[in-house]
Design a protein around this motif. Sequence first.
Motif, PDB file in Angstrom:
ATOM      1  N   PHE A  11     -33.738  -4.898  28.207  1.00  0.00           N
ATOM      2  CA  PHE A  11     -34.859  -4.194  28.511  1.00  0.00           C
ATOM      3  C   PHE A  11     -35.075  -3.658  29.589  1.00  0.00           C
ATOM      4  O   PHE A  11     -35.648  -2.684  29.901  1.00  0.00           O
ATOM      5  CB  PHE A  11     -36.093  -4.947  28.002  1.00  0.00           C
TER       6      PHE A  11
ATOM      7  N   ARG B 117     -34.938   7.273  19.676  1.00  0.00           N
ATOM      8  CA  ARG B 117     -34.186   6.628  18.986  1.00  0.00           C
ATOM      9  C   ARG B 117     -33.660   5.091  19.986  1.00  0.00           C
ATOM     10  O   ARG B 117     -33.346   4.037  19.525  1.00  0.00           O
ATOM     11  CB  ARG B 117     -32.462   7.308  18.889  1.00  0.00           C
ATOM     12  N   THR B 118     -33.871   5.265  21.264  1.00  0.00           N
ATOM     13  CA  THR B 118     -33.736   4.295  22.071  1.00  0.00           C
ATOM     14  C   THR B 118     -34.949   3.002  21.913  1.00  0.00           C
ATOM     15  O   THR B 118     -34.530   1.954  21.706  1.00  0.00           O
ATOM     16  CB  THR B 118     -33.781   4.527  23.645  1.00  0.00           C
ATOM     17  N   TRP B 119     -36.012   3.675  21.460  1.00  0.00           N
ATOM     18  CA  TRP B 119     -37.196   2.811  21.066  1.00  0.00           C
ATOM     19  C   TRP B 119     -36.831   2.008  19.887  1.00  0.00           C
ATOM     20  O   TRP B 119     -37.051   0.738  19.773  1.00  0.00           O
ATOM     21  CB  TRP B 119     -38.247   3.559  20.863  1.00  0.00           C
ATOM     22  N   LEU B 120     -36.162   2.753  18.929  1.00  0.00           N
ATOM     23  CA  LEU B 120     -35.864   2.258  17.780  1.00  0.00           C
ATOM     24  C   LEU B 120     -34.845   1.049  17.922  1.00  0.00           C
ATOM     25  O   LEU B 120     -35.012  -0.021  17.420  1.00  0.00           O
ATOM     26  CB  LEU B 120     -35.347   3.284  16.739  1.00  0.00           C
ATOM     27  N   LEU B 121     -33.803   1.378  18.670  1.00  0.00           N
ATOM     28  CA  LEU B 121     -32.689   0.538  18.906  1.00  0.00           C
ATOM     29  C   LEU B 121     -33.306  -0.773  19.911  1.00  0.00           C
ATOM     30  O   LEU B 121     -32.850  -1.950  19.421  1.00  0.00           O
ATOM     31  CB  LEU B 121     -31.716   1.009  19.785  1.00  0.00           C
ATOM     32  N   SER B 122     -34.454  -0.673  20.621  1.00  0.00           N
ATOM     33  CA  SER B 122     -34.798  -1.652  21.425  1.00  0.00           C
ATOM     34  C   SER B 122     -35.460  -2.686  20.316  1.00  0.00           C
ATOM     35  O   SER B 122     -35.499  -3.865  20.456  1.00  0.00           O
ATOM     36  CB  SER B 122     -36.146  -1.197  22.377  1.00  0.00           C
TER      37      SER B 122
ATOM     38  N   ILE C 191     -35.624  12.776  21.511  1.00  0.00           N
ATOM     39  CA  ILE C 191     -34.776  12.299  20.361  1.00  0.00           C
ATOM     40  C   ILE C 191     -34.083  11.160  20.906  1.00  0.00           C
ATOM     41  O   ILE C 191     -34.165  10.008  20.553  1.00  0.00           O
ATOM     42  CB  ILE C 191     -33.599  13.159  19.901  1.00  0.00           C
ATOM     43  N   LEU C 192     -33.624  11.245  22.211  1.00  0.00           N
ATOM     44  CA  LEU C 192     -32.888  10.003  22.888  1.00  0.00           C
ATOM     45  C   LEU C 192     -33.984   8.782  23.233  1.00  0.00           C
ATOM     46  O   LEU C 192     -33.713   7.764  22.904  1.00  0.00           O
ATOM     47  CB  LEU C 192     -32.373  10.528  24.348  1.00  0.00           C
ATOM     48  N   GLN C 193     -35.262   9.240  23.718  1.00  0.00           N
ATOM     49  CA  GLN C 193     -36.278   7.907  23.829  1.00  0.00           C
ATOM     50  C   GLN C 193     -36.477   7.684  22.615  1.00  0.00           C
ATOM     51  O   GLN C 193     -36.725   6.242  22.319  1.00  0.00           O
ATOM     52  CB  GLN C 193     -37.511   8.882  24.359  1.00  0.00           C
TER      53      GLN C 193
ATOM     54  N   VAL D 270     -34.716  -3.176  17.429  1.00  0.00           N
ATOM     55  CA  VAL D 270     -33.669  -3.734  16.421  1.00  0.00           C
ATOM     56  C   VAL D 270     -33.112  -4.821  17.535  1.00  0.00           C
ATOM     57  O   VAL D 270     -32.922  -6.038  17.014  1.00  0.00           O
ATOM     58  CB  VAL D 270     -32.811  -2.536  16.204  1.00  0.00           C
ATOM     59  N   ILE D 271     -32.826  -4.621  18.566  1.00  0.00           N
ATOM     60  CA  ILE D 271     -32.181  -5.533  19.684  1.00  0.00           C
ATOM     61  C   ILE D 271     -33.427  -6.910  19.842  1.00  0.00           C
ATOM     62  O   ILE D 271     -33.029  -7.825  19.625  1.00  0.00           O
ATOM     63  CB  ILE D 271     -31.738  -5.041  20.866  1.00  0.00           C
TER      64      ILE D 271
ATOM     65  N   PHE E 256     -25.639   8.001  17.241  1.00  0.00           N
ATOM     66  CA  PHE E 256     -26.853   7.929  16.788  1.00  0.00           C
ATOM     67  C   PHE E 256     -27.680   8.286  18.188  1.00  0.00           C
ATOM     68  O   PHE E 256     -28.897   8.951  17.937  1.00  0.00           O
ATOM     69  CB  PHE E 256     -26.992   6.332  16.380  1.00  0.00           C
ATOM     70  N   ILE E 257     -27.419   7.573  19.171  1.00  0.00           N
ATOM     71  CA  ILE E 257     -28.033   8.019  20.360  1.00  0.00           C
ATOM     72  C   ILE E 257     -28.161   9.342  20.898  1.00  0.00           C
ATOM     73  O   ILE E 257     -29.279   9.854  21.227  1.00  0.00           O
ATOM     74  CB  ILE E 257     -27.516   7.051  21.484  1.00  0.00           C
TER      75      ILE E 257
END
Lengths: 359, 598
Positions: free
Chosen positions: A279, B12-17, B8-10, B19-20, A166-167
């Motif tokens: 974070f 998706r990382t945002w999305l995961l942030s 894309i990485l940024q 979620v976390i 996904f990443i």
Amino acid sequence: MLININNFLLALSLFFIVVIGSITVYSVTSIDLNYFFRFLTISVFSIILVSTFFYFVNFNRIISIGWIIFLLNILLIISVEFFGKEINGSKRWLDFGFLSLQPSEFLKITFAIFVIQYLRYFDFKFTVIRSVLLLAILVASALPIIIQPDLGTGIVFIAFGLLLLFICGLKFKYFFILALSFLVLSPVIYSYGLSDYQKGRILNWFSSEDTLAESWNILQSKISIGSGELLGEGFLGSKQNEFNFLPEADTDFIFSIYAEQFGFLGVALILILLGIFIFSGLSGFRQKNILADDYSAYYLGIYFLLVITFSFLINIFMVSGLIPVVGLPLPFFTKGGSSLLCFSIMLGFIFSAKTYLKT
Amino acid sequence: MKKTNFKILQDRTWLLSIVIFLLLVFALSRFFYLQIIEGRNLKVQREANINTFEYIYPKRGRIISSDGYVLAEDIKSYSIAVDLEEKPSVSSIDLLVKIYPERLTRSYVEESIKLSIKGVSQEVLIDGLNQAGISKFLVRNGELAGFSVIEKYNRSYVDHPSMFHVLGHLGYVNNSDINFFRTRIDNFKPNIWQLVGKSGIERVYEAKLQGVHGKKFFNRNARGNRKVLIDEESFKEGEEVVLSINYEAQSKAFDLLGNRKGSIVVLDLKNFSIPVSVSTPSISANDLKGISTVGYKALLDDSSRPLFNRAFMGLYPPGSTIKPILTIFAISNNLTNWTETIDDDGFFRFEEENRVFNAWKEGGHGITNLRKAIVESSNPFFMNLATRYDKDKLTAFFTDIFFDKTICIDCYPQLFSPLIDDVWKQKNFGSNIFKGDIINIGIGQGYLLTSPLHLALMAGIIAKKGEYNIPFLIQQNEPLEETKKINTNISDDDWSRIHEAMIGVVYSKNGTGYRINPGELKLAGKSGTSQLKKFTSREEYEEIRENPDLRDHAIFIGFAPYDDPRYAISVLVENGESGGAVAGPIAKEVLLELINAD
């Protein structure tokens, strides 16, 4: 520049988590103070040593032998079937005399290095063939773990593999297709693929009855957590642990003992530290590097940060009865060579990935 | 425009942030729910997990005789058991076997340790050690890790067998005990009390003697092999029960019966308490402790029935001892007087049923009045008198003098003397009472049966000229609060004449008890024999002479001193044949012992 505010917060939160983890392990397993210092020293030193090692090793070199490391790991897992030590009915450990390792733990790392090596070659461009191939390798490499039998670790491995993909940018449609096929196939898997023991675990999670033997652990875990109330029973004050009511208190369920001793405030503290950890860690990977167009280290760094965080969250969801018990270690709390070494390697990657880009 | 890999990485990382972050909040609320909202309840469950308690068995109350002897008491005894927390080492096993070589073997200890671990139970290795026995362990306690000492109380009784039937004995609670005690004791807890009285004083005064259990509060672990004492609530010792039994007289009475089967019951006429109640043969309750099944069965099967309390449970025909009692009835109903005479020629002819009854004395007593009939025990006189008895009035009289009634408040178990009336005879023989039956009853034979305790009570009623109290076994120093009186209308003069006749039994030359020779004791009484087998031929007589078990029972009832009655007594000697010659002298000795003790 290693010392910036993000890295400082990352290291600080990590340090506190490791100290709290050591204190908790000490409180659960021993009343001998030497044990506490030993655990703390081992944790800190292995983190520093392994991190430093990966800090100085050329990142590209490790990635360029990714497939070899991955293959070796798979072979080690398979060799467990033949040379492994059997504990609680499943073979997971390889005994090296001074420490016993669980090769399946490392698959999270070696698979990631392999995937990055593979995708870097294609500049992280996903085609249908590459997507399907990577998914197939993911599922295939989980099989030796599942037949050990260690369904929990296998499922967690697949979940983390999907997280990595996904990443890396695997298209959303593949996740939908996977989710859909899982839903369709789940009755078949349940009927033919699972042992009674595994069925019991899943059934227990769905039913609210306390009759199944499985529910004993969860019930005792909840009792431990709840007994902590706001302020906790104080250090060494866990009666559930003192009188052995919580099985596996020193491994899977260690967080319940922590919660009993330090209460809701202690739990909140850990969650805040975890928040700071993730974070501050992630924000380190926010800047675009003008000098490099290779972000391999970013992928690995972010992935490992997420693995640590999700491991933490999954474990505390598990002990608080929100998800089935999958036997996932709590990072820096669970005493166990493999998991500590694993998380140390991940931290090494996280720290070196940041500096790698800074050069 | 196509997104760059970095973008894309940024993203998706945002999305995961996010979620976390949500998961962290979710986790926090989950723990808030468990620890703040449900915390109290879960803590209660934890306390239920770890808190446990054990009962401490109370020390049972002592039983004391009126003359100060301790008849039953709890004595501390010690056991050595396998400790659950610590496994005994080889050296401590060796040492333990060395200290108690006569009680233990190595293999036995090892086997017990295995059992202990397997069943998570404290296996007892040695039981019933006294202070001296346990001190051998305690002085080397430091080297005996893995073994622990358990204290408990053991019931100990006087060794003399005279007390067994009065005191009773203890045993483990069974269903019949549960039924017995449930209605009698408010706080009866069958699963906690463990040992309860099975008979006698131990049973009747169970609630008093038992005491109140203490509690030891522990924290225990999940397996149950580790316990930490946190609090202790000590037990309340059972109350002491002081008996009316005079142990000196009691044991003397027992010894006087010797190896003969029989019973002696004495009433203290101050309040009708029981200073002596003996049944032979007997055992000491100590003999029942740890008795084997075979040994117990042998006791039960013993033809002399040592476990059977003849005093409260034995039912015998009262024989001639009923005569003074029936005199009360006859005079009360104006059926005879002190002047009426008959000619006793040794037979009584009952013309109505055309039957002839043999009397015990060949040739008879000649011209006989009521006094002579009592003194010399004339059967024809009392048979003749019995022909005038009204069936219903007799039943009423018998009811009044404790037939089919509780004779003693705290004697357990006791059998009631059956009330012989039409109901009883219909039930047992399918016909009404005949005149002939009443004639037999008139001389204390036939269907009439009384227990020795009952005989003593009747002797007491005569002695106290109709006054009575229901007998009891505990010490009670106050005299009778209110005097109860049996329902008769005979004058004090008649009572005195009955007394005088009973004095005559002992003191007149022709008296059946003349051979007693009471000496300083002012004794009045009446002898009797209860016939086991009638003989009509010489051969039958010979058979009885050869087989002692067929000989008549000797009975004597009496009271002393006759001018101011203090004690009433009944003595019964099975197969003793002569009430006057065998039972009477025993009564004299027992009463002398009691009177001299005062």
